[in-house]
Scaffold this motif. Structure first.
Motif, PDB file in Angstrom:
ATOM      1  N   GLU A 228       1.078  -1.225   0.197  1.00  0.00           N
ATOM      2  CA  GLU A 228       0.010   0.052  -0.026  1.00  0.00           C
ATOM      3  C   GLU A 228       0.786   1.302  -0.036  1.00  0.00           C
ATOM      4  O   GLU A 228       0.716   2.250  -0.476  1.00  0.00           O
ATOM      5  N   GLU A 229       1.968   1.288   0.758  1.00  0.00           N
ATOM      6  CA  GLU A 229       2.930   2.398   0.669  1.00  0.00           C
ATOM      7  C   GLU A 229       3.555   2.785  -0.571  1.00  0.00           C
ATOM      8  O   GLU A 229       3.638   3.691  -0.968  1.00  0.00           O
ATOM      9  N   ILE A 230       4.058   1.461  -1.061  1.00  0.00           N
ATOM     10  CA  ILE A 230       4.855   1.604  -2.504  1.00  0.00           C
ATOM     11  C   ILE A 230       3.615   2.222  -3.480  1.00  0.00           C
ATOM     12  O   ILE A 230       3.911   3.073  -4.362  1.00  0.00           O
ATOM     13  N   ASP A 231       2.317   1.905  -3.593  1.00  0.00           N
ATOM     14  CA  ASP A 231       1.344   2.288  -4.509  1.00  0.00           C
ATOM     15  C   ASP A 231       0.970   3.675  -3.948  1.00  0.00           C
ATOM     16  O   ASP A 231       0.863   4.439  -5.215  1.00  0.00           O
ATOM     17  N   ARG A 232       1.118   4.183  -2.977  1.00  0.00           N
ATOM     18  CA  ARG A 232       0.631   5.389  -2.546  1.00  0.00           C
ATOM     19  C   ARG A 232       1.781   6.506  -3.133  1.00  0.00           C
ATOM     20  O   ARG A 232       1.799   7.380  -3.639  1.00  0.00           O
ATOM     21  N   THR A 233       2.972   5.767  -2.944  1.00  0.00           N
ATOM     22  CA  THR A 233       4.084   6.544  -3.538  1.00  0.00           C
ATOM     23  C   THR A 233       4.245   6.713  -5.239  1.00  0.00           C
ATOM     24  O   THR A 233       4.403   7.877  -5.312  1.00  0.00           O
ATOM     25  N   LYS A 234       3.838   5.661  -5.615  1.00  0.00           N
ATOM     26  CA  LYS A 234       3.854   5.537  -7.205  1.00  0.00           C
ATOM     27  C   LYS A 234       2.483   6.747  -7.644  1.00  0.00           C
ATOM     28  O   LYS A 234       2.830   7.511  -8.609  1.00  0.00           O
ATOM     29  N   ARG A 235       1.530   6.791  -6.798  1.00  0.00           N
ATOM     30  CA  ARG A 235       0.129   7.863  -7.297  1.00  0.00           C
ATOM     31  C   ARG A 235       0.834   9.194  -7.026  1.00  0.00           C
ATOM     32  O   ARG A 235       0.263  10.021  -7.613  1.00  0.00           O
ATOM     33  N   LYS A 236       1.606   9.553  -5.848  1.00  0.00           N
ATOM     34  CA  LYS A 236       2.149  10.687  -5.676  1.00  0.00           C
ATOM     35  C   LYS A 236       2.906  11.141  -6.840  1.00  0.00           C
ATOM     36  O   LYS A 236       3.039  12.333  -7.180  1.00  0.00           O
ATOM     37  N   LYS A 237       3.753  10.084  -7.385  1.00  0.00           N
ATOM     38  CA  LYS A 237       4.789  10.613  -8.426  1.00  0.00           C
ATOM     39  C   LYS A 237       3.990  10.925  -9.617  1.00  0.00           C
ATOM     40  O   LYS A 237       4.483  11.812 -10.362  1.00  0.00           O
ATOM     41  N   LYS A 238       2.909  10.208 -10.001  1.00  0.00           N
ATOM     42  CA  LYS A 238       2.102  10.447 -11.343  1.00  0.00           C
ATOM     43  C   LYS A 238       1.445  11.891 -11.158  1.00  0.00           C
ATOM     44  O   LYS A 238       0.907  12.357 -12.228  1.00  0.00           O
ATOM     45  N   LYS A 239       1.282  12.139  -9.945  1.00  0.00           N
ATOM     46  CA  LYS A 239       0.366  13.583  -9.837  1.00  0.00           C
ATOM     47  C   LYS A 239       1.297  14.901 -10.466  1.00  0.00           C
ATOM     48  O   LYS A 239       2.692  14.788 -10.125  1.00  0.00           O
TER      49      LYS A 239
END
Length: 239
Positions: A228-239
């Motif tokens: 979940e932490e990895i996924d959150r980090t990926k979403r933040k980078k896409k923004k």
């Protein structure tokens, strides 16, 4: 959803909660809260509250405008109890570092805990990183670290990517065993240099959760939390 925290004799049985609460007051920066916050996902048999997250600085200052230690910590804990309530089965834990306090201040809190059932103080000397060290290493005498800064740097080298609480907590049982052996005076609240009393909190949690429950947490929950932490980090980078 967890059941009602407090109860009286008039409370219906269906509302009486079935978990033990561990209320934790830790005066560290980000590292200590992040470590203990992860415990709340360990089992539905326990709940973990970080007092600093429930009683704000503003509320604490209203009680003690001078922010004088140790009254600051004690009165913040008392304010938490007033807001949240504690059952007889619940525990309150003060997690403090020797390097941040005078002995007389720590002794005052220890004396206060002696007078209140289920209140506990566990110290690390000189700092919380000594407890973290025992998760990954058995003999702290092998360490050349002298200061808290030294320990923080040394610990950052133990795992690829540096320190992360979810990668340390699976070694909780090892940390309990390693640190308990070094505690030569278990009946005294103040630890020797490069030792910690935090194994007491670890043992209290494992006693409720059980070793099998802890193993399930490590096998099933921690990988999901990391993902979940990895996924959150990926979403933040896409923004």
């Amino acid at each position: 959803m967890r059941k009602k925290r407090g109860y009286s004799r008039e409370t219906p049985t269906a509302l009486v909660r079935d978990y033990k609460l561990f209320a934790i007051a830790c005066e560290g920066g980000k590292r200590e809260p992040a470590y203990f916050r992860a415990f709340q996902f360990m089992s539905n048999r326990i709940a973990v509250d970080l007092i600093e997250e429930i009683v704000s600085d503003e509320e604490a200052l209203a009680i003690n405008p001078n922010k004088s230690a140790p009254k600051w910590v004690l009165e913040r804990a008392i304010r938490y109890i007033e807001k949240e309530g504690l059952n007889d089965e619940d525990d309150l834990w003060f997690i403090l570092d020797v390097d941040r306090w005078e002995y007389s201040q720590l002794k005052e809190i220890a004396d206060f805990c002696e007078q209140n059932a289920n209140w506990n103080i566990v110290l690390s000397n000189p700092c919380f990183e000594v407890w973290l060290y025992f998760h990954k290493r058995k003999n702290i005498k092998d360490s050349e670290s002298k200061t808290c800064g030294d320990f923080k740097y040394e610990i950052s080298k133990f795992e690829k990517g540096g320190y992360h609480p979810l990668k340390w907590i699976p070694d909780l049982l090892i940390a309990i065993e390693n640190s308990k052996v070094t505690d030569i005076n278990k009946d005294y609240f103040f630890p020797e240099i490069n030792t910690t009393k935090l194994f007491q909190l670890g043992e209290a949690i494992i006693e409720v959760v059980g070793k099998k429950g802890f193993e399930k947490y490590c096998e099933n929950i921690i990988p999901k939390l990391l993902q979940e932490e990895i996924d959150r980090t990926k979403r933040k980078k896409k923004k």
